[in-house]
Design a protein around this motif. Structure first.
Motif, PDB file in Angstrom:
ATOM      1  N   LEU A 238      34.683  79.355  -9.841  1.00  0.00           N
ATOM      2  CA  LEU A 238      35.064  78.592 -11.044  1.00  0.00           C
ATOM      3  C   LEU A 238      34.800  79.388 -12.319  1.00  0.00           C
ATOM      4  O   LEU A 238      35.595  79.340 -13.261  1.00  0.00           O
ATOM      5  CB  LEU A 238      34.303  77.263 -11.092  1.00  0.00           C
ATOM      6  N   SER A 245      41.509  81.761 -17.104  1.00  0.00           N
ATOM      7  CA  SER A 245      42.240  80.764 -17.903  1.00  0.00           C
ATOM      8  C   SER A 245      42.184  81.119 -19.380  1.00  0.00           C
ATOM      9  O   SER A 245      43.189  81.028 -20.097  1.00  0.00           O
ATOM     10  CB  SER A 245      41.649  79.368 -17.671  1.00  0.00           C
ATOM     11  N   TRP A 249      45.364  82.119 -21.719  1.00  0.00           N
ATOM     12  CA  TRP A 249      45.661  81.403 -22.966  1.00  0.00           C
ATOM     13  C   TRP A 249      45.726  82.374 -24.146  1.00  0.00           C
ATOM     14  O   TRP A 249      46.635  82.278 -24.986  1.00  0.00           O
ATOM     15  CB  TRP A 249      44.599  80.342 -23.217  1.00  0.00           C
ATOM     16  N   ILE A 277      49.178  74.486 -19.207  1.00  0.00           N
ATOM     17  CA  ILE A 277      49.547  73.867 -17.931  1.00  0.00           C
ATOM     18  C   ILE A 277      49.140  74.738 -16.747  1.00  0.00           C
ATOM     19  O   ILE A 277      49.079  74.261 -15.612  1.00  0.00           O
ATOM     20  CB  ILE A 277      51.057  73.574 -17.865  1.00  0.00           C
ATOM     21  N   VAL A 279      46.156  76.245 -16.597  1.00  0.00           N
ATOM     22  CA  VAL A 279      44.702  76.170 -16.444  1.00  0.00           C
ATOM     23  C   VAL A 279      44.291  75.363 -15.215  1.00  0.00           C
ATOM     24  O   VAL A 279      43.507  75.845 -14.384  1.00  0.00           O
ATOM     25  CB  VAL A 279      44.046  75.616 -17.719  1.00  0.00           C
ATOM     26  N   PRO A 280      44.771  74.118 -15.043  1.00  0.00           N
ATOM     27  CA  PRO A 280      44.373  73.382 -13.834  1.00  0.00           C
ATOM     28  C   PRO A 280      44.830  74.064 -12.545  1.00  0.00           C
ATOM     29  O   PRO A 280      44.174  73.929 -11.506  1.00  0.00           O
ATOM     30  CB  PRO A 280      45.039  72.011 -14.007  1.00  0.00           C
ATOM     31  N   VAL A 281      45.935  74.788 -12.597  1.00  0.00           N
ATOM     32  CA  VAL A 281      46.402  75.513 -11.410  1.00  0.00           C
ATOM     33  C   VAL A 281      45.401  76.603 -11.031  1.00  0.00           C
ATOM     34  O   VAL A 281      45.020  76.744  -9.857  1.00  0.00           O
ATOM     35  CB  VAL A 281      47.793  76.133 -11.661  1.00  0.00           C
ATOM     36  N   LEU A 283      42.193  76.819 -11.907  1.00  0.00           N
ATOM     37  CA  LEU A 283      40.933  76.200 -11.477  1.00  0.00           C
ATOM     38  C   LEU A 283      41.057  75.641 -10.066  1.00  0.00           C
ATOM     39  O   LEU A 283      40.136  75.776  -9.249  1.00  0.00           O
ATOM     40  CB  LEU A 283      40.531  75.093 -12.459  1.00  0.00           C
ATOM     41  N   GLY A 284      42.186  75.028  -9.780  1.00  0.00           N
ATOM     42  CA  GLY A 284      42.406  74.461  -8.447  1.00  0.00           C
ATOM     43  C   GLY A 284      42.432  75.533  -7.370  1.00  0.00           C
ATOM     44  O   GLY A 284      41.854  75.360  -6.290  1.00  0.00           O
TER      45      GLY A 284
END
Length: 304
Positions: A238, A245, A249, A277, A279-281, A283-284
């Motif tokens: 993480l 991330s 950005w 959009i 960022v969650p990808v 992190l996931g």
């Protein structure tokens, strides 16, 4: 109490294997940065397609003295042939497809050529009579290029009908290729990250084999024993994903949305908001890879 114990064991494991954890963070950061770059490329491709396809033009090039096509058998386009092409573009037949058009003379074509190739030596050798006259046609629907091509291409005096989308597709193909290369590099780096996470968990489990043995003897559950090791891998991954991330950005906000937008104001570019959009990808992906790698390693090297 259990939460405090689990967090304490997790932090203890991170301290014991700090160098390995840092390696996991860095490798995850680099690999997911490539994933982010590939994502930005795809977002930019989609943005440019929407921007340029709405502005795509069809160029109807007229015959010159050196043209060799069958429709130019009589030499350079005549005034009557030019007017015939113009009449067709203005006719009710072409109205559903042609939004507007503009005539480009040989002199105007030379001015555009000199502007586009002002740093090239060939500018001094090209004259206006070597360049074709043209009609620049804006379409109601860019997908209807074939209809306009069929209407105009066989007319006397017309040498070539060119669709700008052909050039755009070549550019987008190169960008897609760059995106595939970035994803390929990211995949190799992610495999390295998975192996590093597995090695980190294995070393952590080995260094704490006495504690885990005592926990088994006092009746600690399987989840209680394995969770600290699992969290070590997830936390390290993480941290790498957060750095990736942030890098993604910054790349979108400062380079693409900032510098490139200033350099090429006539082109639609993405910005930092569009990159969010991804960022969650990222992190996931980090959580999933770390969790799966940790669980498989624990199942093999930590028997509960």
């Amino acid at each position: 109490m259990r939460l405090a114990f689990i967090l304490g064991e997790t932090l203890s494991g991170i301290r014991r294997n700090l160098s390995m954890v840092v390696s996991v963070v860095l490798v995850t950061f680099i690999s997911l940065s490539f994933v982010g770059a590939a994502g930005l490329l795809q977002l930019q491709i989609n943005q440019m397609k929407g921007y340029w396809y709405d502005r795509v033009e069809v160029a109807v090039f007229l015959c010159t003295e050196t043209s060799t096509t069958a429709t130019c058998a009589d030499g350079a386009v005549t005034e009557d042939q030019r007017l015939a092409v113009q009449s067709l573009l203005e006719s009710p037949t072409a109205a559903p497809y042609v939004q507007s058009f503009e005539y480009e003379s040989q002199e105007r074509a030379l001015e555009i050529f000199q502007e586009q190739f002002k740093n090239s030596a060939m500018v001094e050798t090209v004259t206006a009579d070597q360049l074709p006259e043209a009609f620049r046609v804006a379409l109601v629907d860019p997908e209807q290029y074939a209809v306009v091509d069929e209407l105009v291409s066989g007319m006397p005096g017309v040498e070539l009908v060119s669709d700008q989308r052909e050039l755009l597709e070549q550019i987008f193909s190169l960008m897609n290729m760059a995106s595939v290369i970035a994803v390929s590099i990211a995949a190799v780096m992610l495999i390295c990250a998975i192996l590093l996470i597995a090695t980190t968990i294995r070393l952590s489990a080995f260094s704490r084999r006495r504690e885990t043995g005592i926990m088994r003897l006092v009746g600690a559950s399987k989840t209680m024993i394995q969770l600290p090791f699992l969290l070590e891998g997830v936390i390290a991954a993480l941290l790498g994903a957060v750095l990736a991330s942030l890098t993604t950005w910054l790349l979108a906000e400062l380079f693409i949305g900032g510098w490139l937008t200033e350099q090429y104001p006539g082109t639609g570019f993405i910005g930092g908001t569009d990159a969010l959009i991804l960022v969650p990808v990222l992190l996931g992906i980090a959580v999933l890879l770390a969790a799966v790698s940790s669980l498989l390693t624990l199942r093999r090297y930590l028997t509960v």
